[in-house]
Write a protein that holds these residues in place. Sequence first.
Motif, PDB file in Angstrom:
ATOM      1  N   GLU A  30      -5.971   5.292   7.282  1.00  0.00           N
ATOM      2  CA  GLU A  30      -7.113   4.692   6.815  1.00  0.00           C
ATOM      3  C   GLU A  30      -6.718   3.288   6.122  1.00  0.00           C
ATOM      4  O   GLU A  30      -7.540   2.296   6.305  1.00  0.00           O
ATOM      5  N   HIS A  49       0.737  -1.147   0.017  1.00  0.00           N
ATOM      6  CA  HIS A  49      -0.086   0.136  -0.051  1.00  0.00           C
ATOM      7  C   HIS A  49       0.890   1.144  -0.012  1.00  0.00           C
ATOM      8  O   HIS A  49       1.999   1.228   0.659  1.00  0.00           O
ATOM      9  N   SER A  69      -3.525   9.490   5.608  1.00  0.00           N
ATOM     10  CA  SER A  69      -4.008   8.591   4.627  1.00  0.00           C
ATOM     11  C   SER A  69      -3.631   6.756   4.866  1.00  0.00           C
ATOM     12  O   SER A  69      -4.409   6.103   4.892  1.00  0.00           O
ATOM     13  N   ALA A 127       0.773   5.619   0.337  1.00  0.00           N
ATOM     14  CA  ALA A 127      -0.006   6.805   0.443  1.00  0.00           C
ATOM     15  C   ALA A 127       0.815   8.055   0.474  1.00  0.00           C
ATOM     16  O   ALA A 127       2.164   7.781   0.711  1.00  0.00           O
ATOM     17  N   GLU A 128       0.177   9.383   0.029  1.00  0.00           N
ATOM     18  CA  GLU A 128       1.084  10.465  -0.134  1.00  0.00           C
ATOM     19  C   GLU A 128       0.485  11.685   0.509  1.00  0.00           C
ATOM     20  O   GLU A 128      -0.802  11.718   0.666  1.00  0.00           O
ATOM     21  N   GLY A 129       1.331  12.607   0.796  1.00  0.00           N
ATOM     22  CA  GLY A 129       0.862  13.731   1.411  1.00  0.00           C
ATOM     23  C   GLY A 129       1.659  15.004   1.056  1.00  0.00           C
ATOM     24  O   GLY A 129       2.892  14.580   0.505  1.00  0.00           O
ATOM     25  N   ARG A 149       0.126  14.501   6.758  1.00  0.00           N
ATOM     26  CA  ARG A 149      -0.966  14.278   5.656  1.00  0.00           C
ATOM     27  C   ARG A 149      -0.966  12.676   5.116  1.00  0.00           C
ATOM     28  O   ARG A 149      -1.811  12.339   4.910  1.00  0.00           O
ATOM     29  N   ALA A 150       0.389  12.356   4.922  1.00  0.00           N
ATOM     30  CA  ALA A 150       0.542  10.986   4.226  1.00  0.00           C
ATOM     31  C   ALA A 150       0.041   9.808   5.502  1.00  0.00           C
ATOM     32  O   ALA A 150      -0.339   8.845   5.170  1.00  0.00           O
TER      33      ALA A 150
END
Length: 201
Positions: A191, A133, A188, A135-137, A184-185
Amino acid sequence: MLKIILASRNEGKLREFQALLAPLGWEIVSLASYPHLPDIPETGDSLAANALLKARTVARLTGLVAMADDSGLEVDYLGGAPGVRSARFAGEPSSDAANIALLLQLLKGVPWEQRRARFRCVIAVVTPEGEEHLAEGAVEGYILEQPRGEEGFGYDPVFYLPEYGKTFAELPLEIKNRISHRARALASIKEILSTLTYRRP
């Protein structure tokens, strides 16, 4: 309690990850708890590639869920540089002061409206079974002509946020940790972890 290994020996980063992910009930530990594991060179050509490389390696070596991140500064005028080379922008050995000096030299005389930049962070989570998985911010700002502020690290003293009227190095830590690219990442990835199908006692 379920366990995730953070592919880093940075204790400050570990505390940041632990604080945000605590409500999930996962135990987050760092490579400091596994001194026999080697350091993992960041040889990827992107932030995502480096994060995945580290997480895959740690998951394979430990048989546990692994998490890794890579971050960088992207300056539009420089075509997205320093990007994946942010930590070593001015060469080895890496130095925050040298990196900032080179950045400001390259932007000398560049008008304000062309100094737009962003910090970007990519976090990878990999299970031993190979489930992956990402996720990026990101957080947007501008590069100042001179450093300001004493807090933070890296490019923080020249990264200016218009909505706060301050650089990252001038912001109180609690605000920076709430709005940063890594925060922010992490929001994500929280979740993703909450729905992760792989579980190990």
